[in-house]
Structure formats: structure tokens, C-alpha cells
Design an enzyme around this catalytic site. Structure first.
Site, PDB file in Angstrom:
ATOM      1  CD  GLU A 363      -3.087  -1.137   1.716  1.00  0.00           C
ATOM      2  OE1 GLU A 363      -4.061  -0.253   2.096  1.00  0.00           O
ATOM      3  OE2 GLU A 363      -4.034  -2.486   2.564  1.00  0.00           O
ATOM      4  CD  GLU A 367      11.798   3.732   0.421  1.00  0.00           C
ATOM      5  OE1 GLU A 367      11.313   2.733   0.273  1.00  0.00           O
ATOM      6  OE2 GLU A 367      12.389   3.297   1.204  1.00  0.00           O
TER       7      GLU A 367
HETATM    8  N1  CAA Z   1      -7.178  11.417  -3.438  1.00  0.00           N
HETATM    9  C1  CAA Z   1      -7.286  12.293  -4.480  1.00  0.00           C
HETATM   10  N2  CAA Z   1      -6.386  12.087  -5.578  1.00  0.00           N
HETATM   11  C2  CAA Z   1      -5.376  12.280  -5.864  1.00  0.00           C
HETATM   12  C3  CAA Z   1      -4.692  12.297  -4.826  1.00  0.00           C
HETATM   13  C4  CAA Z   1      -5.383  11.295  -3.215  1.00  0.00           C
HETATM   14  N3  CAA Z   1      -4.521  10.799  -2.632  1.00  0.00           N
HETATM   15  N4  CAA Z   1      -2.995  11.517  -5.070  1.00  0.00           N
HETATM   16  C5  CAA Z   1      -3.632  12.166  -6.418  1.00  0.00           C
HETATM   17  N5  CAA Z   1      -4.627  11.899  -6.292  1.00  0.00           N
HETATM   18  C6  CAA Z   1      -5.028  12.844  -8.418  1.00  0.00           C
HETATM   19  C7  CAA Z   1      -4.324  13.832  -8.328  1.00  0.00           C
HETATM   20  O1  CAA Z   1      -5.376  15.311  -7.650  1.00  0.00           O
HETATM   21  C8  CAA Z   1      -4.077  14.163  -9.397  1.00  0.00           C
HETATM   22  O2  CAA Z   1      -4.986  14.510 -10.141  1.00  0.00           O
HETATM   23  P1  CAA Z   1      -5.262  15.976 -10.802  1.00  0.00           P
HETATM   24  O3  CAA Z   1      -4.616  15.466 -12.412  1.00  0.00           O
HETATM   25  O4  CAA Z   1      -6.819  15.532 -11.271  1.00  0.00           O
HETATM   26  O5  CAA Z   1      -4.951  17.639 -10.515  1.00  0.00           O
HETATM   27  C9  CAA Z   1      -3.602  12.839 -10.218  1.00  0.00           C
HETATM   28  O6  CAA Z   1      -4.241  11.993  -8.756  1.00  0.00           O
HETATM   29  C10 CAA Z   1      -2.755  12.667  -9.782  1.00  0.00           C
HETATM   30  O7  CAA Z   1      -1.423  12.465  -8.828  1.00  0.00           O
HETATM   31  P2  CAA Z   1      -0.117  12.894  -9.429  1.00  0.00           P
HETATM   32  O8  CAA Z   1       0.551  13.716 -10.001  1.00  0.00           O
HETATM   33  O9  CAA Z   1       0.994  13.268  -7.595  1.00  0.00           O
HETATM   34  O10 CAA Z   1       0.302  11.021  -9.419  1.00  0.00           O
HETATM   35  P3  CAA Z   1       2.031  10.407  -9.207  1.00  0.00           P
HETATM   36  O11 CAA Z   1       1.459  10.026 -10.927  1.00  0.00           O
HETATM   37  O12 CAA Z   1       2.841  11.326  -9.729  1.00  0.00           O
HETATM   38  O13 CAA Z   1       1.701   9.485  -8.443  1.00  0.00           O
HETATM   39  C11 CAA Z   1       2.035   8.892  -6.506  1.00  0.00           C
HETATM   40  C12 CAA Z   1       1.506   9.618  -6.894  1.00  0.00           C
HETATM   41  C13 CAA Z   1       1.610   9.297  -4.213  1.00  0.00           C
HETATM   42  C14 CAA Z   1       3.559   8.132  -6.292  1.00  0.00           C
HETATM   43  C15 CAA Z   1       1.291   7.292  -6.479  1.00  0.00           C
HETATM   44  O14 CAA Z   1       1.281   6.752  -7.859  1.00  0.00           O
HETATM   45  C16 CAA Z   1       0.895   5.993  -5.482  1.00  0.00           C
HETATM   46  O15 CAA Z   1       0.120   6.262  -4.200  1.00  0.00           O
HETATM   47  N6  CAA Z   1       1.659   5.221  -5.635  1.00  0.00           N
HETATM   48  C17 CAA Z   1       1.806   4.162  -5.177  1.00  0.00           C
HETATM   49  C18 CAA Z   1       0.719   2.958  -5.242  1.00  0.00           C
HETATM   50  C19 CAA Z   1       0.590   1.740  -4.279  1.00  0.00           C
HETATM   51  O16 CAA Z   1       0.332   2.322  -2.639  1.00  0.00           O
HETATM   52  N7  CAA Z   1       0.843   0.725  -4.688  1.00  0.00           N
HETATM   53  C20 CAA Z   1       0.231  -0.525  -3.557  1.00  0.00           C
HETATM   54  C21 CAA Z   1      -0.740  -1.382  -4.769  1.00  0.00           C
HETATM   55  S1  CAA Z   1      -1.927  -2.127  -3.562  1.00  0.00           S
HETATM   56  C22 CAA Z   1      -1.919  -2.652  -1.672  1.00  0.00           C
HETATM   57  O17 CAA Z   1      -0.557  -2.601  -2.191  1.00  0.00           O
HETATM   58  C23 CAA Z   1      -3.087  -3.454  -2.051  1.00  0.00           C
HETATM   59  C24 CAA Z   1      -2.529  -4.940  -0.814  1.00  0.00           C
HETATM   60  O18 CAA Z   1      -2.635  -6.146  -1.705  1.00  0.00           O
HETATM   61  C25 CAA Z   1      -2.509  -5.370   0.441  1.00  0.00           C
END
Ligand code: CAA
Length: 380
Positions: A363, A367
Site C-alpha cells: 500500500e 519512500e
Molecule cells: N486523493 C485524491 N486524488 C489524488 C490523490 C489522493 N490521495 N493522490 C493523487 N491524486 C490525484 C491528483 O490530484 C491528480 O489529479 P489531477 O490531475 O486531476 O489534479 C492525479 O491524482 C495525479 O496525481 P499525481 O501527479 O500526484 O500522481 P503521481 O503519478 O505523481 O503519483 C503517487 C503519486 C503518490 C506516487 C502514487 O502513484 C502512489 O500512491 N503510488 C503508490 C501506489 C501504491 O500504493 N501501490 C500499492 C498497491 S495496492 C496494495 O498494496 C494492496 C494490497 O494488496 C495490500
């Protein structure tokens, strides 16, 4: 500032504690050893209301707040972090996601079964080449009018084989980047949907983690969640809440390891006295207790923020970042307090140490949490 928990919160915490001790403790070492999914225990958790705690009562959920949920997560995680990750995914990623963003028909059809544990859910975002970088996924869902055709592979999916309903995030229009992503409800057994290999993991070995393959799977349009292009926001918002659950899991692993070390230090003797009487051990216990208490404050603050309209993207990321580090540090120290006994399975702490590591990875890695936190503070 009132740090007291309500009577209801205390009841939920105690019920989870009792359940963990009476139903999860027995066999936890064997399940870890054999990588055996705790199917009977998860069924009971569903019957007791632990799988849809925050979902609307109208759809079979408990209608509880996030504080209640993290209290239960901590208690279950002290004993069996494999069971608690199943609980966490079903509650915060699947049920909460559907309760908050699905339409009434989707809730009626799917959520009502997920909240009661009649069916289990999985959340499918990660891919072989897109774990942290969620926009770079290659799974596609091509619009064919009244349905989509889904193709691709998902990796490291919790409940991969044991789930019945899967929330799958896929690209519908690559040109639009994160605005061209959608989330779909996919059912196990649909033509072209195959469960891939099971991962042989370091920790949380009782949970089943699989890759999933989608080969021309026909997904009805009514199974898309939200408006076209809503999938990335759906995933981010759902994960923000999910991170509070994993922070609570990390807290539980730390607290479980600490409690075992504390008890052991009061009975194990060396150099003529119980080892807790040696400062070398007493200071470790003091450090563990302090860091666990600090982690608990962060977890509770994040839960409170989610319940009261606060910025839980930020507080949830901070809680997960810190609590997962505490889980790692405390469980390593708990093994040290146990000495040689800590290195063998019977004493539980080696398992908690192995389980702790995943809380710094899934999740969103530590980093990723730092990206979320630093962006938030720099924006202000
Ligand atoms: N809530 C709502 N919207 C959000 C948001 C949030 N928390 N975070 C980003 N957004 C929106 C932004 O507002 C933006 O929208 P607009 O263009 O309309 O303004 C859009 O999303 C893109 O945002 P970013 O440019 O910030 O996105 P990014 O590509 O730079 O990514 C990141 C940001 C935080 C690195 C994200 O990619 C991320 O969280 N990555 C990790 C993914 C993850 O947690 N993977 C785990 C897999 S699931 C798992 O592990 C489950 C399991 O089985 C246990």
C-alpha cells in the site's frame, strides 16, 4: 484534548482482542509454516462483523468509524498479521471503496456480500512493472460499447485466490494518462480470468498473494466504478484510507512483539535475576514502549482525521511511515530480548519480525509515503 476512548470503542477493541486470542492464536505458527490461508477464521470474522466494519449498515456493514476499525486491526495484528491483512484489504480497500464510490446497484449486488464475509474482495493495482508508479500500468480495458475488454497481468494481489470479487484498475485511454484510468468490479470465474502463481513470501505467509491474468475478459459497463476516468482518483483515495489500516497493522505487530518481550523478560533469568532487572533489557523495553505509544498517537490521529474531515492523505502517510518503522525496529529488538529462543518459531517473535517488513512495502512503500508527505508540506 480528550484521549479517552468511548465505551463502544473499548468494547470493539476487547472483542477483537478476545477473538484473536481464542480463534487466531491456535495454529498461527503452523499456518505460517504451511502458507495456509485462515479460511475458517476469516469466515468467523465475517460473521462477527470484522470484515465490513466501516461500511453502511444498509449494505450489511457495521457503520463504525475508522477509530473502531484501527483498534480492531491492532488487536488482530498482534496475534496474526496474515488474518489482519485479509481484514484490511476487505475493509478499507474493497468495502470502503465500494461504499463510498459505487452506485446503488453495485452496492446491492456486491457490497452486501462483502461486508458479511459471504464473499471476499481483492484490490488489483500493482503490476510487474508498476508497483509504486501507478500511472505506468499496462493492463488495458478497451471500451466496446456496452462492455470493456480487459487484458493484462496484476501482481502481488492479496487474497489473490481466496477472493470472489476483484477491484481491477486498468488503462482505458493511455493518451489521457491518469485521467484515462478506470476501476472495475470483476468476478472470479469469468472467461479469460486466470489466477496465477502464488508467491512464497518472507512474512504474512498465511495470506495468499498471487499474480492474476486477464485475457480478453468481458466486463459489463455497469461494473465500472464512477464516471469514466475516475479510476486513478478511486485508487489513490482508497489507498489513502487503506494506509491507515496498514499503519494499525504495523502498530499491532510492534505491540504484539513488545508484549511478548516484556513477559519473557520477567520470567527469563540470567546472572542471578530476571533479565528485566538488567538495564540493558529495561532500556530496550522503555524504547519500545515509547515508540509504540508515539506510533499509536499517529495512527489514532489519522483515523480521527478520516472520521472528521481532516487531511488523512497526509496523516495516514505519516502514520504508515512511522508505525511500519516501529514495527520493524521493535520486532527486531523483541527477538534480541528473547535471545536464542527468539530465533525459533515457538516464541512467535521471529514471525512478527518477518511480518513487520511488508508494512514498509505494501500500500505504498516508505519512500512513497515520503513523496506524499513532502508534497503535502511543500504545497503548504
Ligand atoms: N486523493 C485524491 N486524488 C489524488 C490523490 C489522493 N490521495 N493522490 C493523487 N491524486 C490525484 C491528483 O490530484 C491528480 O489529479 P489531477 O490531475 O486531476 O489534479 C492525479 O491524482 C495525479 O496525481 P499525481 O501527479 O500526484 O500522481 P503521481 O503519478 O505523481 O503519483 C503517487 C503519486 C503518490 C506516487 C502514487 O502513484 C502512489 O500512491 N503510488 C503508490 C501506489 C501504491 O500504493 N501501490 C500499492 C498497491 S495496492 C496494495 O498494496 C494492496 C494490497 O494488496 C495490500
Amino acid at each position: 484534548m480528550d484521549f479517552k476512548l468511548t465505551e463502544e470503542h473499548l468494547m470493539i477493541r476487547d472483542a477483537a482482542r478476545d477473538f484473536a486470542k481464542s480463534e487466531l492464536l491456535e495454529g498461527v505458527i503452523e499456518r505460517d509454516d504451511k502458507q495456509e490461508f485462515p479460511a475458517a477464521q476469516i469466515k468467523k470474522m465475517g460473521e462477527l462483523g470484522f470484515l465490513g466494519m466501516m461500511a453502511s449498515p444498509q449494505y450489511g456493514g457495521g457503520g463504525m468509524d475508522t477509530v473502531a476499525y484501527v483498534l480492531a486491526m491492532e488487536e488482530i495484528s498482534k496475534i496474526d498479521a496474515s488474518a489482519s491483512v485479509v481484514m484490511s484489504v476487505n475493509n478499507s480497500l474493497v468495502c470502503w471503496g465500494l461504499d463510498t464510490y459505487a452506485n446503488d446497484a453495485q452496492k446491492e449486488k456486491y457490497l452486501t456480500k462483502l461486508t458479511t464475509g459471504e464473499k471476499l474482495g481483492a484490490f488489483c493495482l500493482s503490476e510487474p512493472e508498476a508497483g509504486s508508479d501507478a500511472t505506468s500500468q499496462k493492463t488495458t480495458a478497451i471500451d466496446k460499447g456496452d462492455h470493456y475488454i480487459l487484458n493484462g497481468t496484476k501482481n502481488w494481489i492479496t487474497n489473490g485466490n481466496s477472493a470472489d470479487y476483484y477491484l481491477v484498475i486498468a488503462q482505458t485511454d493511455r493518451e489521457k494518462k491518469h485521467h484515462g484510468i478506470n476501476a472495475f468490479i470483476v468476478e472470479k470465474g469469468w472467461a479469460g480470468f486466470e489466477i496465477g502463481v502464488k508467491e512464497n513470501k518472507l512474512g504474512i505467509r498465511g495470506s495468499d498473494t498471487h499474480s492474476l491474468h486477464f485475457n480478453d475478459v468481458k466486463v459489463p459497463k455497469e461494473n465500472r466504478i464512477g464516471e469514466d476516468g475516475f479510476g486513478f482518483k478511486f485508487a489513490m483515495k482508497t489507498l489513502s484510507g487503506g494506509r491507515i489500516g496498514i499503519a494499525a497493522q504495523a502498530l499491532g505487530i510492534a505491540a504484539g512483539a513488545y508484549e511478548l518481550a516484556l513477559e519473557y523478560s520477567k520470567v527469563r533469568k540470567a546472572f542471578g535475576t530476571e533479565i528485566c532487572n538488567h538495564q540493558a533489557i529495561a532500556f530496550k523495553l522503555a524504547d519500545m514502549h515509547t515508540s509504540i505509544t508515539a506510533a499509536r498517537h499517529l495512527v489514532m490521529k489519522a483515523a480521527w482525521d478520516k472520521d472528521n474531515g481532516g487531511d488523512y492523505d497526509l496523516s495516514g502517510a505519516m502514520a504508515k511511515l512511522y508505525a511500519s518503522k516501529v514495527a520493524m525496529d521493535v520486532s527486531v529488538e523483541a527477538v534480541q530480548v528473547h535471545g536464542g529462543n527468539g530465533y525459533v518459531k515457538d516464541y512467535h517473535v521471529e514471525r512478527l519480525m518477518r511480518d513487520a517488513k511488508i508494512t514498509q512495502i505494501y500500500e505504498g512503500t516508505s519512500e512513497i509515503q515520503k513523496i506524499v508527505i513532502s508534497r503535502s508540506i511543500l504545497k503548504k
